[in-house]
Design an enzyme around this catalytic site. Sequence first.
Site, short mmCIF file in Angstrom:
data_model
loop_
_atom_site.label_atom_id
_atom_site.label_comp_id
_atom_site.label_asym_id
_atom_site.label_seq_id
_atom_site.Cartn_x
_atom_site.Cartn_y
_atom_site.Cartn_z
N ALA A 149 19.97 36.24 -24.92
CA ALA A 149 21.22 36.52 -24.22
C ALA A 149 21.07 37.56 -23.12
O ALA A 149 22.00 37.76 -22.34
CB ALA A 149 22.28 36.98 -25.22
N SER B 216 17.53 38.07 -21.64
CA SER B 216 16.34 37.69 -20.87
C SER B 216 15.81 36.37 -21.39
O SER B 216 16.07 35.98 -22.54
CB SER B 216 15.25 38.77 -20.96
OG SER B 216 14.72 38.84 -22.27
N ASP C 144 17.76 30.16 -31.43
CA ASP C 144 16.61 31.07 -31.40
C ASP C 144 16.40 31.78 -32.73
O ASP C 144 15.26 32.05 -33.12
CB ASP C 144 16.70 32.07 -30.24
CG ASP C 144 18.00 32.86 -30.18
OD1 ASP C 144 18.82 32.76 -31.11
OD2 ASP C 144 18.19 33.58 -29.18
N ASN D 198 26.39 38.02 -38.42
CA ASN D 198 26.10 38.51 -37.07
C ASN D 198 26.63 39.92 -36.94
O ASN D 198 27.81 40.18 -37.23
CB ASN D 198 26.79 37.63 -36.01
CG ASN D 198 26.08 36.32 -35.81
OD1 ASN D 198 25.35 35.86 -36.66
ND2 ASN D 198 26.32 35.70 -34.68
N GLY E 105 12.71 41.55 -30.72
CA GLY E 105 12.48 42.69 -29.84
C GLY E 105 12.80 44.02 -30.49
O GLY E 105 12.15 45.04 -30.22
#
Length: 462
Positions: free
Chosen positions: A11, A13, A219, A278, A380
């Site tokens: 969302a 990159s 993803d 989430n 990440g």
Amino acid sequence: MKRVAAVDLGASSGRVMLGEVGPDLLNLTEVNRFWNGPVDLRGTLHWDILHLYRSMLDGLHRAGPVDSLAIDSWAVDYGLLDAGGHLLGNPIHYRDSRTEGVMDRVLQTVSAEELYEVTGLQQLPINTLYQLAAETRLGAAETLLLIPDLLAYWLTGQIGVERTNASTTQLYDVRRREWATGLAERIGVPARVLPRLWEAGDVIGQYDGTPVIAVGSHDTASAVVSVPTETERFAYISSGTWSLVGLELPAPVLTEEARLANFTNEGGVDGRIRFLRNIMGLWILQECQRVWQDDDLPRLLAEAAAAPPFAVLVDPDAPEFLAPGDMPARIAAYSGDSPTSKGAVVRCVLESLALAYRRTLRSAQELADRPVDVLHVIGGGSQNELLCQLTADACGLPVLAGPVEASALGNVLVQARALGEPLPDLDAMRALVRSTHRLRRYTPQGKPADWDAAESRVFGSR
């Protein structure tokens, strides 16, 4: 050895990665990384889908000859095609304000209990169902395609939606593993726009002679494939712009308790269920950095590590933090106690996230009756050492951090299996990740009572 291209769109990159898979071999090489984010056009937030498509093509060209390619992306957003297969305008961003108040209107037609019984999904205003209930272009639409499926259509000319991403729409029957067409019709979404469904591993078509394969196109579904676990008693946090905190289960948990706790049951590769919540994730920190115009994250984290603990705390899932804006000011307004420095703001964000993880993980274990021995942080956010340590401290569990490019790895592994590599199941894929990637372990420190008190301040007593 198989050489494959993984297009992995987050969302904030996107990247095209070249993967190499063989016996005791799992390598990733980044060949193109590019910006992604909302574009405000006369008050409406859009995705720049043509920029993403062009950047994807640039990356595929740089990757050179490959045995196959596949695409994964964030969930819930979509493009609409007309009868001629043409896109009806740029896809609208899930953070756009058009869904304000829509959930309440939809729930007058279909109850929250029925929605959960059929779809098993967490109630979020960004869900595809609520976006479509606010959609003005459905009358002219012939087909709905989620973002990775739209890009695959442009590559191959083939129309379909992969199941793991379909399961995030709140238009998918989680038990039957098919579109919930009756439910869709009741809220005004014509069944004709819901295309055929693909399994992860299906060959969709070809692009310039190269097979295009369906993978876990959400993803997070791809990321969970690459969780390097050795036990079933694990939990995961897919940590990035969003944090997805949960368990991998053989079947959905559709109890009233799970609905009230706002847990979601999303499809995973090989029929698994991702039972999760989430959580707003590093989006809040990213917005703080944007407002500050400060991209020196190592310095900010060092300042946060030195800041006093538990000085200011917020609920990261509060609606105040969903839309783009001045996050430091919103944190001060929400807490009623303005942090004294950038480092204090960052500390607030990370401790608040760790508290949300703690609460969510405890609830997941209770609702699924599945105890957990280890927590894997992938994506990440696994590079954020302070957040990983705070997470271990808050949850009282060892944290194993890595791999970083979890979604791309899962994408690559499913492609390799489809091409004939001896990776028969998730256990084999995860064993290959463990043997080829370095993980970092964080052991719980500090006093659990301090985290108990902090959780009570933010969320109240259990």
